[in-house]
Design a protein around this motif. Structure first.
Motif, mmCIF file in Angstrom:
data_model
loop_
_atom_site.group_PDB
_atom_site.id
_atom_site.type_symbol
_atom_site.label_atom_id
_atom_site.label_comp_id
_atom_site.label_asym_id
_atom_site.label_seq_id
_atom_site.Cartn_x
_atom_site.Cartn_y
_atom_site.Cartn_z
ATOM 1 N N HIS A 190 0.770 -1.319 0.118
ATOM 2 C CA HIS A 190 -0.254 -0.087 0.245
ATOM 3 C C HIS A 190 0.976 1.408 -0.039
ATOM 4 C CE1 HIS A 190 -2.502 -3.032 2.148
ATOM 5 N NE2 HIS A 190 -3.029 -2.851 0.845
ATOM 6 N N GLU A 191 1.973 0.882 -0.274
ATOM 7 C CA GLU A 191 3.125 2.536 -0.310
ATOM 8 C C GLU A 191 3.319 3.203 -1.601
ATOM 9 O OE1 GLU A 191 4.283 4.915 1.165
ATOM 10 O OE2 GLU A 191 5.305 4.057 2.602
ATOM 11 N N GLU A 192 2.930 4.491 -0.731
ATOM 12 C CA GLU A 192 3.256 5.638 -3.299
ATOM 13 C C GLU A 192 4.382 5.160 -2.355
ATOM 14 O OE1 GLU A 192 1.307 5.794 -4.836
ATOM 15 O OE2 GLU A 192 -0.712 5.379 -4.305
ATOM 16 N N ARG A 193 4.840 5.959 -1.462
ATOM 17 C CA ARG A 193 7.012 6.796 -1.689
ATOM 18 C C ARG A 193 7.652 5.862 -1.843
ATOM 19 N NH1 ARG A 193 6.713 8.096 4.649
ATOM 20 N NH2 ARG A 193 6.074 6.033 4.750
ATOM 21 N N LEU A 194 8.866 6.289 -2.303
ATOM 22 C CA LEU A 194 9.270 5.156 -2.865
ATOM 23 C C LEU A 194 10.577 5.304 -1.759
ATOM 24 C CD1 LEU A 194 10.289 4.074 -5.584
ATOM 25 C CD2 LEU A 194 11.535 6.189 -5.713
ATOM 26 N N VAL A 195 10.360 3.698 -1.745
ATOM 27 C CA VAL A 195 11.372 3.152 -0.212
ATOM 28 C C VAL A 195 12.497 2.572 -0.376
ATOM 29 C CG1 VAL A 195 9.075 3.954 1.647
ATOM 30 C CG2 VAL A 195 9.622 0.998 0.946
ATOM 31 N N ALA A 196 13.489 2.012 0.605
ATOM 32 C CA ALA A 196 14.197 1.158 0.480
ATOM 33 C C ALA A 196 14.169 0.301 1.793
ATOM 34 C CB ALA A 196 15.285 2.219 0.003
ATOM 35 N N VAL A 197 14.674 -1.511 1.730
ATOM 36 C CA VAL A 197 14.217 -1.857 3.288
ATOM 37 C C VAL A 197 16.424 -2.084 3.162
ATOM 38 C CG1 VAL A 197 14.118 -3.771 4.332
ATOM 39 C CG2 VAL A 197 11.733 -2.658 2.802
ATOM 40 N N MET A 198 16.927 -1.887 3.672
ATOM 41 C CA MET A 198 18.333 -3.297 3.333
ATOM 42 C C MET A 198 18.741 -3.766 4.544
ATOM 43 S SD MET A 198 21.790 -0.880 3.097
ATOM 44 C CE MET A 198 23.207 -1.681 2.671
ATOM 45 N N ASP A 199 18.577 -4.774 4.552
ATOM 46 C CA ASP A 199 18.334 -5.915 6.083
ATOM 47 C C ASP A 199 20.017 -6.902 5.601
ATOM 48 O OD1 ASP A 199 19.125 -7.914 8.022
ATOM 49 O OD2 ASP A 199 16.425 -8.396 8.154
ATOM 50 N N ILE A 200 21.062 -5.609 6.739
ATOM 51 C CA ILE A 200 22.346 -6.616 7.035
ATOM 52 C C ILE A 200 22.840 -7.491 7.341
ATOM 53 C CG2 ILE A 200 24.621 -5.802 7.036
ATOM 54 C CD1 ILE A 200 23.459 -2.406 7.012
ATOM 55 N N GLY A 201 23.248 -8.490 6.884
ATOM 56 C CA GLY A 201 23.814 -9.372 7.750
ATOM 57 C C GLY A 201 24.684 -10.860 6.885
ATOM 58 N N THR A 202 24.488 -12.146 6.983
ATOM 59 C CA THR A 202 25.019 -12.855 6.816
ATOM 60 C C THR A 202 24.800 -12.645 5.125
ATOM 61 O OG1 THR A 202 24.576 -14.271 8.920
ATOM 62 C CG2 THR A 202 25.757 -14.838 6.280
ATOM 63 N N ASN A 203 23.513 -12.858 4.728
ATOM 64 C CA ASN A 203 23.407 -12.590 3.148
ATOM 65 C C ASN A 203 22.563 -10.664 3.340
ATOM 66 O OD1 ASN A 203 24.001 -14.206 1.494
ATOM 67 N ND2 ASN A 203 21.423 -15.012 1.438
ATOM 68 N N THR A 204 22.761 -10.272 3.036
ATOM 69 C CA THR A 204 21.746 -8.613 3.120
ATOM 70 C C THR A 204 20.927 -8.567 2.242
ATOM 71 O OG1 THR A 204 23.444 -7.221 4.039
ATOM 72 C CG2 THR A 204 22.161 -6.396 2.663
ATOM 73 N N GLU A 205 19.838 -8.242 2.438
ATOM 74 C CA GLU A 205 18.455 -7.767 1.336
ATOM 75 C C GLU A 205 17.544 -6.795 1.412
ATOM 76 O OE1 GLU A 205 18.006 -11.120 4.159
ATOM 77 O OE2 GLU A 205 18.189 -11.936 1.935
ATOM 78 N N LEU A 206 17.827 -6.270 -0.048
ATOM 79 C CA LEU A 206 17.937 -5.606 -0.855
ATOM 80 C C LEU A 206 16.255 -5.627 -1.580
ATOM 81 C CD1 LEU A 206 21.673 -3.990 -2.308
ATOM 82 C CD2 LEU A 206 19.298 -2.980 -0.119
#
Ligand code: FES
Length: 548
Positions: free
Chosen positions: A303-319
């Motif tokens: 439902h997000e209209e804004r441009l967002v980024a998610v970065m989950d830093i770990g052994t495998n980083t998800e972007l």
């Protein structure tokens, strides 16, 4: 003379008469076991950090172990003198957050709509009776990470969290990152990895202050490898180009409609209700797993209209980058350095870990240690600070070289033991950072946007929650965005898993959302190597020119 044996920071004089397990018991340390020292359950593992040579030779039940891991019930002190230091896989609670922060929705703001319901004394899953009871109806959300496992126990009728727990993933004996675990699982069919972990789950669930048989549903998220190992799927194909889970392959062949998995509590070998449903959330693609999918639910990307980024830093980083109209996701194989792995004095964010470092005007180090106890090592957030401070004070250059040609910088000394940073540690961290930065550049350029176009930059995960933003910007771990755009959201994967546990509607939303995500395959991006080399340098991450 005797050997000084230190287990989980407690010391005793040891001889060869008792096993390490016996000594640990004598020290009041709770060693995981289901077989009472018979060498069968494989749960009593310890990681030996010093004095491996002073121990008895590997016994038959330990043949599956690699590196410095031993079964404590099978291991004896063999030397006449020296020092052995080791720790169990459950050194106490990892640092976990009870809530996520700064998310657009919370558990309370969506309609409770669990799959498990009550009709009088009948308890139903999707309308099918599984039990007759007037007892509570509970569920578990689980984030099964390569390094850390987090479980959250929830009341499915009120939505309230009852308890949570976390522990180091004991599968570390099969390697610290996913590719080694895949190789291990392929070499050792027999499901050793899962068997060890199952014992840990059982102990964790049995310690919850409830009857485990009142747990009727469990939602499991994790990267593709961790999730598939849990569901006892072959993970071989995830380790081979084009790196696909068996569920993804089957879906592309029309053999299944979703990459999600489901099995009963009985089949999962967990002490929960035997007819409970254990649901493995869908993965996105390749190494971009169910944890990244859960993050999307937590930040309400549908439902997000804004441009967002998610970065989950770990052994495998998800972007993940995008909004409700278009989403791009990638997974970066950063390795365990930022979680303290592969670093000489590295350790997870447990009591005794240096979590913050400052260099004072006189050049001395000011350290903050988790739990206020004497320091034992340094965790990820401490490493970021240390690098940032060394860079700020000119004691390290942006290529990660220490000044004055030294190879080692001592942060402190406790009872004659130094805690230090090696130039080779900095090299490990540079490579981990390089993978993360390359991932960022590749995803943003594929989307055709610049860092400045992002309105909210979520730093997800326990590590992202505790790192110092200014230090992270200085060394170039996160982009140089205005600080008010950066939200240190905490463990969004467990948050997303909890939402999926409490709402069938949201779970369906998740199933639909993953099918819309475009997977940005970093290994095939034409500029990945260039981005990686650039990202290995310790300098701010600046915007890159738009690709389109
Ligand atoms: S206690 Fe079970 S293998 Fe050691």
């Amino acid at each position: 003379m005797a050997v000084t044996l230190t287990i989980n920071g407690h010391s005793i004089e040891a001889t060869g008469n008792q096993s390490l397990f016996d000594y640990a018991e004598g020290l009041g340390i709770d060693v995981p076991t289901s077989c009472r020292k018979q060498g069968k359950c494989k749960e009593c593992m310890v990681e030996v950090v010093e004095g491996m040579d002073a121990l008895s030779v590997l016994a038959e039940p330990e043949r599956h172990l690699k590196g410095n891991f031993r079964l404590s019930c099978q291991t004896f002190v063999a030397a006449a003198e020296g020092h052995v230091r080791c720790h169990t896989m459950r050194r106490g609670h990892m640092r976990i957050e009870r809530h996520a922060f700064g998310l657009p929705i919370s558990n309370r703001e969506f309609r409770l709509d669990p799959a498990v319901t009550r009709d009088g004394n009948r308890i139903l899953i999707d309308g099918v009776e599984v039990e007759r009871s007037t007892g509570p109806i509970l569920g578990i959300a689980m984030d099964l990470g390569t390094t850390t496992v987090v479980l959250r126990l929830v009341d499915l009728e009120s939505g309230e969290m009852i308890a949570d727990t976390s522990f180091e993933n004991p599968q570390r004996f099969g390697g610290s990152e996913v590719m080694s675990r895949i190789a291990y699982d392929t070499e050792h069919p027999g499901r050793l990895l899962m068997r060890t972990l199952a014992g840990y789950f059982t102990h964790a669930i049995e310690k919850f202050p409830v009857d485990p048989k009142t747990i009727y549903e469990m939602v499991v998220v994790g990267n593709s490898t961790m999730r598939d190992l849990f569901f006892r799927q072959s993970v071989y194909s995830i380790g081979q180009n084009p790196y696909q889970s068996i569920t993804e392959i089957e879906m592309s062949e029309g053999k299944r409609a979703t990459t999600s998995l489901s099995q009963s509590g009985l089949h999962s070998l967990l002490p929960i209700h035997p007819k409970a449903r254990v649901y493995g959330a869908p993965i996105i693609s390749g190494h971009v797993g169910a944890d990244a999918a859960a993050c999307m639910l937590a930040v309400d990307l549908a439902h997000e209209e804004r441009l967002v980024a998610v970065m989950d830093i770990g052994t495998n980083t998800e972007l993940i980058v995008g909004n409700k109209h278009r989403i791009l996701a990638a997974s970066c194989p950063a390795g365990p350095a930022f979680e303290g792995g592969a670093i000489a004095c590295g350790m997870p964010a447990l009591d005794g870990a240096i979590e913050s470092v400052e260099i004072a005007g006189d050049g001395s180090f000011r350290l903050r240690v988790i739990g206020g106890v004497p320091p034992e090592g340094i965790c990820g957030s401490g490493l970021i600070d240390a690098l940032s401070e060394l860079l700020r004070t000119g004691r390290m250059n942006d290529m990660g070289r220490f000044s004055d040609d030294i190879q080692r910088i001592t942060l402190c000394s406790v009872e004659g033991k130094d805690i230090f940073l090696l130039e080779s540690d900095v090299n490990e961290l540079a490579q981990a950072k390089g993978a993360n930065v390359a991932g960022l550049h590749a995803v943003f350029s594929s989307y055709g946007i610049d860092f400045d176009d992002i309105e909210v930059f979520y730093l997800a995960g326990g590590f992202g929650r505790h790192l110092n933003i200014e230090s992270s910007k200085r060394i170039g771990l996160v982009p140089s965005l205005a600080s008010e755009k950066i939200v240190q959201a905490g463990n969004t994967a467990i948050e997303g898993a909890t939402i999926a546990l409490l709402s069938k509607t949201k779970r369906q939303e998740l199933e639909d959302l993953v099918k819309r995500v475009e997977h940005c395959r970093l290994e095939t991006h034409p500029s990945f190597f260039e981005f990686f080399v650039e990202g290995c340098q310790f300098k701010p991450v600046e915007p890159i020119p738009c690709a389109s």
